[in-house]
Design an enzyme around this catalytic site. Structure first.
Site, PDB file in Angstrom:
ATOM      1  N   ASP A 141      80.006  93.845  54.189  1.00  0.00           N
ATOM      2  CA  ASP A 141      78.789  94.780  54.358  1.00  0.00           C
ATOM      3  C   ASP A 141      77.646  94.454  53.071  1.00  0.00           C
ATOM      4  O   ASP A 141      78.362  94.129  51.886  1.00  0.00           O
ATOM      5  CB  ASP A 141      79.209  96.425  54.141  1.00  0.00           C
ATOM      6  CG  ASP A 141      79.938  96.788  53.003  1.00  0.00           C
ATOM      7  OD1 ASP A 141      80.975  95.931  52.591  1.00  0.00           O
ATOM      8  OD2 ASP A 141      79.650  97.669  52.708  1.00  0.00           O
ATOM      9  N   GLU A 173      82.563  98.455  51.600  1.00  0.00           N
ATOM     10  CA  GLU A 173      82.834  98.315  50.089  1.00  0.00           C
ATOM     11  C   GLU A 173      81.781  98.942  49.331  1.00  0.00           C
ATOM     12  O   GLU A 173      81.851  99.727  48.409  1.00  0.00           O
ATOM     13  CB  GLU A 173      82.744  96.910  49.802  1.00  0.00           C
ATOM     14  CG  GLU A 173      83.513  96.921  48.160  1.00  0.00           C
ATOM     15  CD  GLU A 173      82.276  96.650  47.037  1.00  0.00           C
ATOM     16  OE1 GLU A 173      82.729  96.781  46.064  1.00  0.00           O
ATOM     17  OE2 GLU A 173      81.121  96.709  47.614  1.00  0.00           O
TER      18      GLU A 173
END
Ligand SMILES: N[C@@H](CCC[C@H](NC(=O)CCC(=O)O)C(=O)O)C(=O)O
Length: 384
Positions: A87, A145
């Site tokens: 991400d 994350e």
């Protein structure tokens, strides 16, 4: 040892092409559909290069998470877990991709799709040159994350416990290129203030101004920042109200807290959880908690020394640093696994529009990672 440097130099264009393919597939943390698409492309690369398909950990609220395992049944020798995230902080099509001879810029190119692709090519090289032999080496890639790893942190802690070493593919320290052996812990909060609306001209006195209350609390909370102790409070977002002729009944703030010591995070957490309203007619609703414990372990320093030996062979001047940014290495270090971070690509501009990698640094950083993996493998049993 100069492990694979020539191989990475010869394949540099292919590595960068793979990276561009992955960077083109935008993967904002909160867009499950896009993140999963990007992961599917990574699956194809892992299948093509290493012949492995992933174990998938489903998540309803974020993209899924992946564990790619090589030699999973091996119970002897050392075991290594590579850790990365797919991400990015960027929304779809928010920043362009640009390539020059020396640099590649784009969303997540540095943080941390570059680290993913570089590590994949390191595994490809080691696999083709029979360097992995029977080493149990796995690669965990999560999808959340950048927003706290809430749906993956338990998986990460559980999985990492099965490995001797964790190598994290976040970028090295900007400018120096140093690796990261320590990180501050993090906490995040969202605080809502609910007051009472009224007409600002006719009925000012019966309103309960949520923005005024929020402003006083912002001012108080900011005073908890203590640079000497390594504590920072960042009120990073604020919203509220609407028309200036209405006393506002809503305000909201977002706060990011970082500290070097867990007790300092706990102290700030206590202060935030117990804030008292100046105006008792304004309700304060607090959400949030400590998320990442600080990463601080001598085991990480010892693991760095293994990397330092490889760097010396590469004639790379390398040091280690304690940094303020958090990563999933905070979790693995916390469960006692020697963790070394910053083993991704070298570049600059993390979370900024000019985020970029230095293409010419890729062969050296890839060699460093390959050399480190081989060096740990050759020790045959855990030494840290
Ligand atoms: N705010 C979230 C997410 C923390 C992750 C993020 N990490 C990085 O930018 C990596 C930088 C580096 O490698 O040093 C951050 O620090 O904001 C949370 O608190 O969990």
């Amino acid at each position: 040892m100069l492990e694979g440097k020539e191989y990475f130099e010869n394949n540099l264009n292919n590595i960068i092409d793979d990276l561009i393919t992955i960077v083109r597939l935008d993967s904002p943390s909160k867009n499950k559909v896009l993140v999963d698409k990007c992961l599917n492309k990574l699956d194809e690369l892992f299948e093509d290069y290493l012949g492995i398909s992933p174990k998938i950990f489903e998540s309803d609220t974020t993209g899924n998470h992946r564990l790619y395992e090589k030699n999973s049944s091996n119970g002897e020798g050392v075991s290594i877990l590579l850790l990365g995230h797919v991400d990015t902080v960027w929304d779809e099509k928010q920043i362009p991709i640009k390539r020059t001879e020396k640099e590649l810029s784009g969303p997540g190119v540095l943080d941390m799709k570059g680290g993913l692709i570089q590590a994949l090519w390191v595994l490809k090289y080691l696999s083709e040159s029979d360097g992995l032999k029977d080493t149990r080496i796995s690669f965990f890639i999560n999808s959340d994350e950048e927003i706290g790893s809430n749906t993956s942190k338990e998986i990460i802690q559980e999985i990492s416990d099965e490995y001797d070493y964790v190598l994290v593919l976040e970028p090295p320290v900007v400018d120096s290129g140093d690796l990261k052996t320590g990180r501050k812990g993090t906490a995040a909060y969202n605080i809502r203030f609910v007051g009472k609306k009224s007409h600002s001209g006719n009925d000012h006195e019966s309103g309960e101004n949520a923005i005024v209350e929020a402003a006083k609390q912002v001012s108080d909370l900011s005073l908890l920042t203590d640079y000497d102790k390594g504590i920072t409070i960042n009120v990073g977002s604020i919203s509220g109200g609407g028309k200036i002729n209405i006393v506002p009944d809503e305000a909201e703030i977002g706060i990011d807290v970082r500290a070097e010591r867990l007790e300092d995070l706990e102290y700030v957490d206590e202060a935030i959880q117990n804030i008292e309203a100046y105006n008792k007619a304004v309700e304060i609703i607090i959400e949030g908690e400590i998320n990442r414990p600080p990463m601080n372990s001598t085991k990480n320093d010892e693991l760095f020394l293994v990397a330092k030996d490889i760097a010396d062979e590469l004639e790379l001047d390398l040091d280690s640093k304690f940094v303020g940014g958090g990563s999933d290495g905070n979790f693995t270090s916390d469960v006692g696994i020697p963790t070394l971070d910053g083993l991704g690509v070298f570049g600059e501009g993390i979370h900024q529009e000019h985020e970029k990698i230095f293409i010419y640094e890729v062969p050296e950083r890839a060699s460093l990672l390959a050399g480190l993996i081989l060096s740990l493998t050759e020790k045959e049993k855990k030494v840290i």
